[in-house]
Design an enzyme around this catalytic site. Structure first.
Site: not given
Ligand code: ZN
Length: 202
Positions: A45, A50, A106, A148-149, A152
């Site tokens: 992912g 990012q 990550c 998790h994403e 972010h």
């Molecule tokens: Zn991450």
């Protein structure tokens, strides 16, 4: 195009993503580049932050993982591989159920991993790359990656969810990474600018 992945310590990772009103050619190109970047790093992912873009956009692909996942569309179990890769725009997570601990890494934290608690199952509403609404329920690795994403996208990082013992044990590695990232930032992105940092060091 493979994009450089932003590492821990860069301020963009703490920025909340902007809502995407329309799927423009630029958004399509960004999503394609994010998929290419994720694959090149063997990730499952990637969030727009990012790659330096504070937008509500994530890409993911869990089909090659051995860790189990399930995906239900309109209460019907569907084949995950047929729905991968996934591009989620402006995702909203609802109805979290259960809690389970699982191993996470990550791409913004190379060589750092930890056990993190996440909901076992979540309901997701988003827009796809065709600009169409997409709703589903998922469990397992797929639910974990999306949580998790989604963190972010709101400036939250997996270090924020580590228990204090883990955070203490990773403290040195986290500080080193943060320092390395900040040393590579242009002077204007550094808090206080290069002048202040130089005067502190000397
Ligand atoms: Zn991450």
């Amino acid at each position: 195009m493979i994009l450089p992945i932003i590492k821990y310590g860069h301020p963009v990772l703490r920025q909340r993503g902007k809502r995407i009103e329309a799927v423009t050619p630029e958004i399509r190109a960004l999503a394609d580049s994010m998929l290419e970047t994720m694959r090149a790093s063997a990730g499952v992912g990637l969030a727009a932050q990012q790659v330096g873009q504070p937008l509500l956009l994530m890409v993911l692909d869990v089909r090659d993982s051995e860790r189990p996942s399930s995906l239900q569309i309109k209460d019907t179990e569907v084949d995950i591989a047929a729905h991968m890769p996934m591009v989620l725009i402006n995702p909203v997570l609802n109805e979290p159920t259960g809690k389970e601990v699982g191993y996470e890494g990550c791409l913004s934290f190379p060589a750092i991993s930890a056990d993190i608690y996440r909901a076992e199952s979540i309901h997701v509403s988003a827009m796809n790359l065709e600009g169409k609404p997409l709703t589903f329920r998922c469990t397992g690795l797929l639910a974990r990656v999306i949580q998790h994403e989604n963190d972010h996208l709101h400036g939250v990082l997996f270090v924020d969810r580590m228990d204090s013992a883990t955070k203490v044990s990773l403290g040195g590695a986290l500080k080193r990474l943060q320092k390395e990232t900040q040393a590579d930032l242009p002077p204007t992105r550094k808090r206080g600018g290069r002048g202040l940092l130089t005067s502190r060091q000397t």
